[in-house]
Scaffold this active site. Structure first.
Site, PDB file in Angstrom:
ATOM      1  CB  THR A 132       2.863  -0.895  -4.463  1.00 28.50           C
ATOM      2  OG1 THR A 132       2.976  -0.413  -2.815  1.00 28.50           O
ATOM      3  CG2 THR A 132       2.278  -2.096  -4.596  1.00 28.50           C
ATOM      4  CE  LYS A 184      -3.885  -2.300   2.139  1.00 26.28           C
ATOM      5  NZ  LYS A 184      -4.418  -2.975   1.094  1.00 26.28           N
ATOM      6  CB  CYS A 185       4.248   1.763  -0.732  1.00 25.19           C
ATOM      7  SG  CYS A 185       5.690   2.810  -0.780  1.00 25.19           S
ATOM      8  N   GLY A 186       3.229   4.330  -2.497  1.00 26.94           N
ATOM      9  CA  GLY A 186       3.174   5.027  -3.622  1.00 26.94           C
ATOM     10  C   GLY A 186       4.167   4.100  -4.666  1.00 26.94           C
TER      11      GLY A 186
END
Length: 164
Positions: free
Chosen positions: A39, A35-37
């Site tokens: 990803t 759930k990371c930019g």
């Protein structure tokens, strides 16, 4: 000491995954999060893995939830997300801590290595990458923003592929 010596970590599917199984291969170790930019780098990591796997290379994903809780899932949820969303086939470990007092032994061995800007020590964010040579030496560190298809990363992988 080689990264492949006596460092054990559980696989995402459960059970021990001694890193010695990668001896003789080049490995790109990446702390990952769903759930990371950053990803979407999963797609590039999978392409890199597929491109060089037959030449003695693998990506090893290491889920970590230490950066703003961006890897909250269970092992099963992480595996399902990576497979369904990005078609990930490279091996993944259990979720571990990469910084702090509970830092996993693998990251104790990795973090002294400097990246191109000279950064050593704590992992700065998700998707920081470490290239391990076939003999288990840490040969390069790349910032989280370095894309898997960046020329400097690809050339480092190619330079460290085991010789036939």
């Amino acid at each position: 000491m080689s990264v492949y010596d006596a460092i054990e970590i559980d696989s995402l599917q459960g059970g021990p995954a001694n890193l010695s199984q990668y001896r003789g291969q080049a490995v790109l170790i990446v702390n990952v999060a769903s759930k990371c930019g950053l990803t979407p780098q999963y797609a590039g990591l999978e392409r890199l893995h597929e491109q060089y796997a037959k030449r003695g290379f693998t990506v090893l994903g290491v889920p970590c939830n230490q950066f703003m809780g961006q890897e909250p899932g269970t092992s099963q949820e992480i595996a399902e997300f990576c497979s369904a969303t990005y078609g990930v086939t490279f091996p993944m470990t259990e979720k571990v801590e990469v910084n702090g007092d509970a830092r996993h032994a693998l990251y104790e061995r990795l973090v002294p290595t400097a990246d191109a800007e000279g950064h050593t020590g704590d992992i700065r964010w998700n998707f920081e990458k470490f290239l391990i040579s076939a003999d288990g030496e840490v040969v390069a560190r790349f910032s989280p923003q370095t894309e898997p298809d960046a020329p400097e990363l690809v050339s480092a992988v190619e330079a460290n592929l085991p010789t036939a």
